[in-house]
Design an enzyme around this catalytic site. Structure first.
Site, PDB file in Angstrom:
ATOM      1  CE  LYS A 112      -3.945   1.977   2.550  1.00 43.47           C
ATOM      2  NZ  LYS A 112      -4.802   1.820   3.754  1.00 43.47           N
ATOM      3  CB  SER A 120      -8.248   0.784   5.502  1.00 43.98           C
ATOM      4  OG  SER A 120      -8.974   1.971   5.420  1.00 43.98           O
ATOM      5  CB  SER A 163      -8.102   3.651   2.636  1.00 38.38           C
ATOM      6  OG  SER A 163      -7.217   3.113   3.598  1.00 38.38           O
TER       7      SER A 163
HETATM    8  N1  GLN Z   1     -13.047   4.461   6.317  1.00 41.64           N
HETATM    9  C1  GLN Z   1     -12.339   4.771   7.538  1.00 41.64           C
HETATM   10  C2  GLN Z   1     -11.818   6.190   7.466  1.00 41.64           C
HETATM   11  O1  GLN Z   1     -12.038   6.810   6.485  1.00 41.64           O
HETATM   12  C3  GLN Z   1     -11.227   3.802   7.770  1.00 41.64           C
HETATM   13  C4  GLN Z   1     -10.065   4.033   6.899  1.00 41.64           C
HETATM   14  C5  GLN Z   1      -8.850   3.235   7.274  1.00 41.64           C
HETATM   15  O2  GLN Z   1      -8.943   2.215   7.958  1.00 41.64           O
HETATM   16  N2  GLN Z   1      -7.683   3.739   6.882  1.00 41.64           N
HETATM   17  O3  GLN Z   1     -11.212   6.688   8.375  1.00 41.64           O
END
Ligand code: GLN
Length: 429
Positions: free
Chosen positions: A32, A131, A107
């Site tokens: 990532k 995410s 994400s």
């Molecule tokens: N959707 C959540 C956020 O926007 C989690 C994102 C993540 O785990 N990086 O914070």
């Protein structure tokens, strides 16, 4: 040049390397793009870090390289990890390989899509509020968020430090367990890292394991078809000798607010370093500093990032700190206490990973409706406990995920139960 990338899963493709020796020898891996890689651009899905090349590797990256893995590229993501669709990327959205009219989740959507499409065997993702598990559920693969502290965050570009962990993604539970094994060694450079390396091969024997089913995980807002597939998955675990226990998690009522207040507050502080001087988009230094910073941040950050920095700054500001940030910490404590209470009665907690199947591209244009979809994943981050998403049955051809949450450092039981379930789906029965 490079390899075809029909789903826009990668932001950067790497030059093929020579094969190394080790437990991941010959395994391809995607990383990532918020995890630092020496000599390889690392953007966090943001314009503000365009052209940034880290001078060092994240701890997890050093570990996979030491075991002979081949890094294929850096994967697309919601900017700084903020989102659950991968549409908040400055480098265009990633498409879901199962259905290209849909998002892969986020994400870590690029990592999810690359694994699901068979472009790589393994991927590293990060999970602040779901995410890793969300793209795993939406793309039909396995993803694990380790216990907070089990994997060093050294070299992970921070979004919300108190919540996030690096974790493994793959098509099988066995590969996820192997990758966790490789990345969970102790590292003195992360003061929150705990010397508890994971060392266990999956064992499908779950005789007598007690699984709690909190009513809140199957209630309001959860698509009944998704809930039904998860109930069927739990029945499979019962057939394998597990016992289920109905239970309740009243703190879920405030979990989402606690999560968003906390992550935005931490983000507003972490993202202060992007001023165009220390990182990214250096501009005209003859301007007054506040004008220069403002212009760089306006140009370099996307809409969602700017929204969160503003809300987080507000939640931490004098006069409002007690009303928002401190209150969120109290609610967070209640989530921890709920897990602690439940784990005196059960060994695992099960529910859906996401309340619905993958959204259509563009469907979540309203930020609040996107935030609401994280309700089932954020509790594990607030408490710091480990959680996995393993593919369930499809709903109208779209993947769903069974989420299993365990006690601190009990990845063993989480992985074993996921493995036991995976075995039942393999028999085709
Ligand atoms: N959707 C959540 C956020 O926007 C989690 C994102 C993540 O785990 N990086 O914070």
């Amino acid at each position: 040049m490079g390899f075809p990338d029909p789903y826009n899963a990668f932001i950067t493709q790497c030059e093929p390397e020579k094969k190394g020796e080790g437990r991941l020898s010959g395994y391809t891996i995607a990383i990532k793009d918020n995890i630092s890689t020496r000599g390889i651009p690392t953007t966090c899905g943001s314009r503000i870090l365009e052209g940034y090349i880290p001078p060092y590797n994240a701890f997890a990256v050093d570990r996979v390289l030491a075991e002979g893995a081949i890094i294929v590229g850096k994967t697309n993501m919601d900017e700084f990890g903020m989102g659950n669709t991968t549409e908040n990327s400055a480098y265009g959205p990633t498409l879901n390989p199962v259905d290209t009219s849909r998002v892969p989740g986020g994400s870590s959507g690029g990592s999810g899509a690359a694994v699901a499409a068979g472009m790589v065997r393994l991927a590293l993702g990060t999970d602040t509020g779901g995410s890793i598990r969300c793209p795993a559920a939406f793309c039909g693969i396995v993803g694990l968020k380790p216990t907070y502290g089990r994997v060093s965050r050294y070299g992970l570009i921070a979004y919300a430090n108190s919540l996030e962990q690096i974790g493994p993604m793959a098509r099988s539970v066995e590969d996820v367990a192997l990758l966790l094994n490789v990345i969970s060694a102790y590292d003195s450079r992360d003061s929150t890292a705990v010397p508890k390396p994971y060392d266990h091969a999956p064992d499908p024997n779950i005789q007598g394991v007690r699984i709690g089913l909190p009513e809140e995980f199957f209630g309001e807002g959860v698509d009944h078809r998704v809930a039904a597939t998860v109930y069927r998955a739990v029945e499979r675990l019962e057939e394998q000798g597990a016992e289920t226990v109905p239970c309740s998690m009243p703190s879920m009522q405030y979990a989402l607010s606690a999560y968003y207040t906390t992550c935005m507050s931490e983000a507003s502080s972490n993202l202060g370093r992007y001023d165009g001087v220390r990182y990214g988009l250096a501009d005209d230094f003859r301007k007054h500093w506040h004008q220069a910073f403002q212009e760089v941040r306006q140009k370099g950050f996307g809409k969602e990032v700017r929204r969160r920095v503003m809300l987080g700054t507000f939640a931490l500001s004098s006069g409002y700190y007690g009303k928002y940030y401190l209150k969120a910490q109290t609610a967070r404590e209640n989530v921890r206490a709920d897990f602690a209470r439940l784990f005196t009665m059960v060994d695992l907690i099960a529910g859906p990973t996401m309340p619905t199947v993958a959204f259509r591209l563009g469907e979540k244009s309203d930020p609040l409706s996107s935030y609401l979809a994280d309700i089932l994943t954020v509790p594990a981050n607030l408490a710091g406990v480990p959680a996995i998403s393993v593919p369930c049955e499809n709903v109208h051809g779209l993947p769903t995920g069974l989420q299993l949450i365990g006690r601190y450092y009990d990845e063993e039981r989480v992985i074993d139960a996921a493995y036991a379930y995976e075995q039942t789906t393999k028999k085709g029965g």
